[in-house]
Design a protein around this motif. Sequence first.
Motif, PDB file in Angstrom:
ATOM      1  N   LEU A 138      71.341  10.824 -36.218  1.00 49.15           N
ATOM      2  CA  LEU A 138      71.267   9.406 -36.685  1.00 49.15           C
ATOM      3  C   LEU A 138      69.834   8.878 -36.448  1.00 49.15           C
ATOM      4  N   GLY A 139      69.195   8.676 -37.428  1.00 48.27           N
ATOM      5  CA  GLY A 139      67.772   8.266 -37.275  1.00 48.27           C
ATOM      6  C   GLY A 139      67.360   7.350 -38.319  1.00 48.27           C
ATOM      7  N   ALA A 140      66.155   7.006 -37.950  1.00 51.89           N
ATOM      8  CA  ALA A 140      65.519   5.772 -38.919  1.00 51.89           C
ATOM      9  C   ALA A 140      64.197   6.353 -39.255  1.00 51.89           C
ATOM     10  N   GLY A 141      63.665   6.308 -40.511  1.00 53.34           N
ATOM     11  CA  GLY A 141      62.425   6.577 -40.975  1.00 53.34           C
ATOM     12  C   GLY A 141      61.271   5.580 -40.867  1.00 53.34           C
ATOM     13  N   HIS A 142      60.122   5.681 -40.743  1.00 50.91           N
ATOM     14  CA  HIS A 142      58.934   4.711 -40.704  1.00 50.91           C
ATOM     15  C   HIS A 142      57.736   5.225 -41.303  1.00 50.91           C
ATOM     16  N   ILE A 143      56.718   4.535 -41.545  1.00 49.40           N
ATOM     17  CA  ILE A 143      55.528   5.209 -41.829  1.00 49.40           C
ATOM     18  C   ILE A 143      54.868   5.046 -40.795  1.00 49.40           C
ATOM     19  N   TRP A 144      53.665   5.794 -40.533  1.00 49.62           N
ATOM     20  CA  TRP A 144      53.026   5.858 -39.284  1.00 49.62           C
ATOM     21  C   TRP A 144      52.455   4.664 -38.767  1.00 49.62           C
ATOM     22  N   ASP A 145      51.864   3.706 -39.632  1.00 50.86           N
ATOM     23  CA  ASP A 145      51.528   2.219 -39.023  1.00 50.86           C
ATOM     24  C   ASP A 145      52.429   1.185 -38.879  1.00 50.86           C
ATOM     25  N   GLU A 146      53.752   1.535 -39.146  1.00 57.41           N
ATOM     26  CA  GLU A 146      54.869   0.826 -39.134  1.00 57.41           C
ATOM     27  C   GLU A 146      55.397   0.716 -37.771  1.00 57.41           C
ATOM     28  N   PRO A 147      56.018  -0.233 -37.439  1.00 61.40           N
ATOM     29  CA  PRO A 147      56.900  -0.319 -35.880  1.00 61.40           C
ATOM     30  C   PRO A 147      57.999   0.887 -36.116  1.00 61.40           C
ATOM     31  N   PRO A 148      58.485   1.720 -35.136  1.00 57.39           N
ATOM     32  CA  PRO A 148      59.428   2.558 -35.359  1.00 57.39           C
ATOM     33  C   PRO A 148      60.770   1.731 -35.514  1.00 57.39           C
ATOM     34  N   ARG A 149      61.776   1.986 -36.468  1.00 57.09           N
ATOM     35  CA  ARG A 149      62.893   1.489 -36.350  1.00 57.09           C
ATOM     36  C   ARG A 149      64.108   2.420 -35.542  1.00 57.09           C
ATOM     37  N   LYS A 150      65.298   1.489 -35.397  1.00 58.28           N
ATOM     38  CA  LYS A 150      66.423   2.301 -34.754  1.00 58.28           C
ATOM     39  C   LYS A 150      67.331   2.408 -36.058  1.00 58.28           C
ATOM     40  N   TYR A 151      68.227   3.457 -35.883  1.00 59.94           N
ATOM     41  CA  TYR A 151      69.376   3.404 -36.731  1.00 59.94           C
ATOM     42  C   TYR A 151      70.013   2.237 -37.088  1.00 59.94           C
TER      43      TYR A 151
END
Length: 191
Positions: A138-151
Motif C-alpha cells: 500500500l503506497g502513494a505516488g508522487h512526482i519527483w518535485d512534489e512532497p511525498p504522500r502517504k497511503y
Amino acid sequence: MRLVLSVLAVLLLAVPARADGALQSLITPDDKARLEQFDAVKAKALADARAQGAAADVKVLEAALAGTPMAVEGDFDAKGKWKCRTIKMGGGLPLTVYAPFKCAISDDGSGWFLKKTSGSQRTQGRFYTESATRMIYLGAGHIWDEPPRKYGDDLKENQVAVVERLGKNRLVLQFPKPAYESDFDLLVLER
C-alpha cells in the motif's frame, strides 16, 4: 523454560520486519476492488504485451516475471538499496519498459517501507503480509518535485500491488489498474 525462550528468540529473529494485521483496516474499497480484479487484469495485460510489445521489451518483461514465488520469511531481508525498473502494460501502449532507477527499503519499526528515490514518478509505502510467499504493498505516488504522500492522503494517488519474491534478490510489485497511463504496472526491484 530456557529452551522455550531460546526457540522464541530464534523465531523472532527469523521473521522479517513487515507490518501485518492492519491491512484490512487500512485498504480502501477501491483498492480492494483492484485486488479482486488482479488475475484477470494481469492475464489480459500480459497477453497484449507479449503479442504487441517490442521483442526487446518482451524479453525484459519475461525476465522480470521468471521464477517461482519464494518465501519472504526466514533469512530473507529486504532492507537496503535496490535498482528498480518500471514496466507499464496497456493504456496507450501495449508495453513500455523504463531504465532502472533507485529504490530503498528500510524498517521504521513498523515493518518494511519502500521509497523510490529517483525518476520522475515515485512511490513510497509499506508491505503487508498476505501469505508466506506474497505481500501486499500500500503506497502513494508522487512526482519527483512534489512532497511525498502517504497511503490515504489523496485517494487518486493511492497505489496497491501484489508483491512476490521471484528470485533470491528480486521483488516484483504488480499493480492492477493503476490510476494513470496503463492497465497493469510492474516495479521490479533487484540487487
